[in-house]
Design a protein around this motif. Sequence first.
Motif, mmCIF file in Angstrom:
data_model
loop_
_atom_site.group_PDB
_atom_site.id
_atom_site.type_symbol
_atom_site.label_atom_id
_atom_site.label_comp_id
_atom_site.label_asym_id
_atom_site.label_seq_id
_atom_site.Cartn_x
_atom_site.Cartn_y
_atom_site.Cartn_z
ATOM 1 N N GLY A 1 49.663 -11.229 -11.295
ATOM 2 C CA GLY A 1 49.450 -10.279 -11.978
ATOM 3 C C GLY A 1 50.879 -9.875 -12.350
ATOM 4 O O GLY A 1 52.394 -11.630 -12.541
ATOM 5 N N LEU A 2 51.122 -9.200 -13.560
ATOM 6 C CA LEU A 2 51.555 -9.065 -14.618
ATOM 7 C C LEU A 2 53.249 -9.087 -13.074
ATOM 8 O O LEU A 2 53.566 -8.302 -12.393
ATOM 9 N N PRO B 1 47.830 -7.266 -4.885
ATOM 10 C CA PRO B 1 48.183 -6.834 -4.844
ATOM 11 C C PRO B 1 49.400 -7.141 -5.824
ATOM 12 O O PRO B 1 49.812 -7.918 -5.806
ATOM 13 N N CYS B 2 49.714 -6.658 -7.547
ATOM 14 C CA CYS B 2 50.686 -7.514 -8.045
ATOM 15 C C CYS B 2 52.314 -6.873 -7.177
ATOM 16 O O CYS B 2 52.255 -5.265 -6.587
ATOM 17 N N ARG B 3 53.021 -7.203 -8.286
ATOM 18 C CA ARG B 3 54.370 -6.561 -7.885
ATOM 19 C C ARG B 3 54.469 -4.777 -8.331
ATOM 20 O O ARG B 3 55.589 -4.581 -9.075
ATOM 21 N N ALA C 1 48.123 -14.034 0.131
ATOM 22 C CA ALA C 1 48.709 -12.606 0.287
ATOM 23 C C ALA C 1 49.797 -12.518 0.220
ATOM 24 O O ALA C 1 50.670 -13.040 0.611
ATOM 25 N N PRO C 2 49.847 -12.007 -1.557
ATOM 26 C CA PRO C 2 52.122 -11.670 -1.318
ATOM 27 C C PRO C 2 52.332 -11.047 -0.166
ATOM 28 O O PRO C 2 52.043 -10.048 0.429
ATOM 29 N N PRO C 3 53.729 -11.894 -0.149
ATOM 30 C CA PRO C 3 54.559 -10.494 0.545
ATOM 31 C C PRO C 3 54.537 -9.519 0.198
ATOM 32 O O PRO C 3 54.167 -8.524 0.207
ATOM 33 N N GLY C 4 53.888 -8.993 1.762
ATOM 34 C CA GLY C 4 54.301 -7.362 2.040
ATOM 35 C C GLY C 4 52.617 -6.328 2.245
ATOM 36 O O GLY C 4 52.695 -5.331 0.944
ATOM 37 N N THR C 5 52.227 -7.355 1.582
ATOM 38 C CA THR C 5 50.431 -6.847 0.798
ATOM 39 C C THR C 5 49.388 -7.309 1.440
ATOM 40 O O THR C 5 49.750 -7.752 2.948
ATOM 41 N N ARG C 6 48.360 -6.545 1.393
ATOM 42 C CA ARG C 6 47.457 -7.259 2.547
ATOM 43 C C ARG C 6 45.804 -6.575 1.119
ATOM 44 O O ARG C 6 45.240 -5.811 1.485
#
Length: 392
Positions: A128-129, A170-172, A309-314
């Motif tokens: 993601g962006l 999820p992107c940041r 999964a990116p860190p801190g995401t579900r």
Amino acid sequence: MTDNDTHFAALVDLVGTLYGGDPTPLHRPVFEGNEKQYLIDCIDSNFVSSVGARVTEFEERIAGFTGARFAVATVNGTAALHVALQLAGVERGDEVISQALTFIATCNALTYAGARPVFIDVDRDTLGLSPGALRAWLAANVAMRDGQAFNRATGARIAACVPMHTFGLPCRIEEIVAICDEYGIPVVEDTAESLGSYVGERHTGTFGRLATFSFNGNKIITTGGGGMIVTDDEELARRAKHLTTTAKIPHPYEFVHDEVGYNYRLPNVNAALGCAQMEKLPAMLAIKADVARRYAAFCEEHGIRYVGAPPGTRPNFWLNAIVLDSRAERDALLEYTNSRGVMTRPIWRLMSSLEMFKDCQHDGLENSRWLEDRVVNLPSSVPESEFWRLQQ
């Protein structure tokens, strides 16, 4: 047999274990709940078009699930994004920041609004962006006038930013919103693929000013076709419903429309499907997480990069993705799997390479180009063998 052939054959075997069927689609819908009954009820009520109780119920279910204050149902995700951009203030001649690594609907919608895209690179882990790329481009290219951002090169106003949560990852988004706030740029989240995805405990689509979901037949839940605008702003929600219902002023019998609107309201018959699908969504998310764990374990065993999964995401694990070592290896996997009845797909061609967007400004798109050459999606449906869990 080469090492690649060994890995590819093992992958086909795993897909066969998960799904059994030949051919195996990339993502098919699940109709194992009250879909048929709700459709029958809808038909019996004679309310099958855009007026009906199920439309309101579906909106309430999506709002409740995501934590958004308001939800407005539309005929598809592209229509939702078109109207959301208009509500965010995008006008003809404006520019909208987005990513080149996206599905065509993102750019189609902003083109419908009369805007031109500016393509910013993505992060390799989220797809993601990239907040870093966004900040760098804004610092180098934007002049502020009266609290609004303008592109120094084109003179156009930067009217919005549309990041996407690619494949449900999820992107940041928190960083993106914070950066855009510094420049007075509203964020419209493209959450077409991320129903059931979270950053911490907060659902995607609740960070920007507005967000839009898609319920196409290949999404995690489907209404056949369908979309949704979500927002916490009551006035934006009111305007969204007004615009998507032909801008008709309520009246017992007169036909009065106070502006150009759109016939974008979701039909009741589609919403009936959506209500039934929402009842099974938590179970489907749990099953898809299990499928993702099996793919991740396989990839670790075979030395293949799995996009986790990116860190801190579900994430919702809508589509599982892997990253190959080269375009040649990517193409070899696509050929091997598809010739054996296993539907795999490459990530989209970059929007900046398409004829209608080839002249749009971009920042070089280094990561986007790297990913375009390497990413492959794997079959990601809820397996038939797991349907029993949907009944619990």
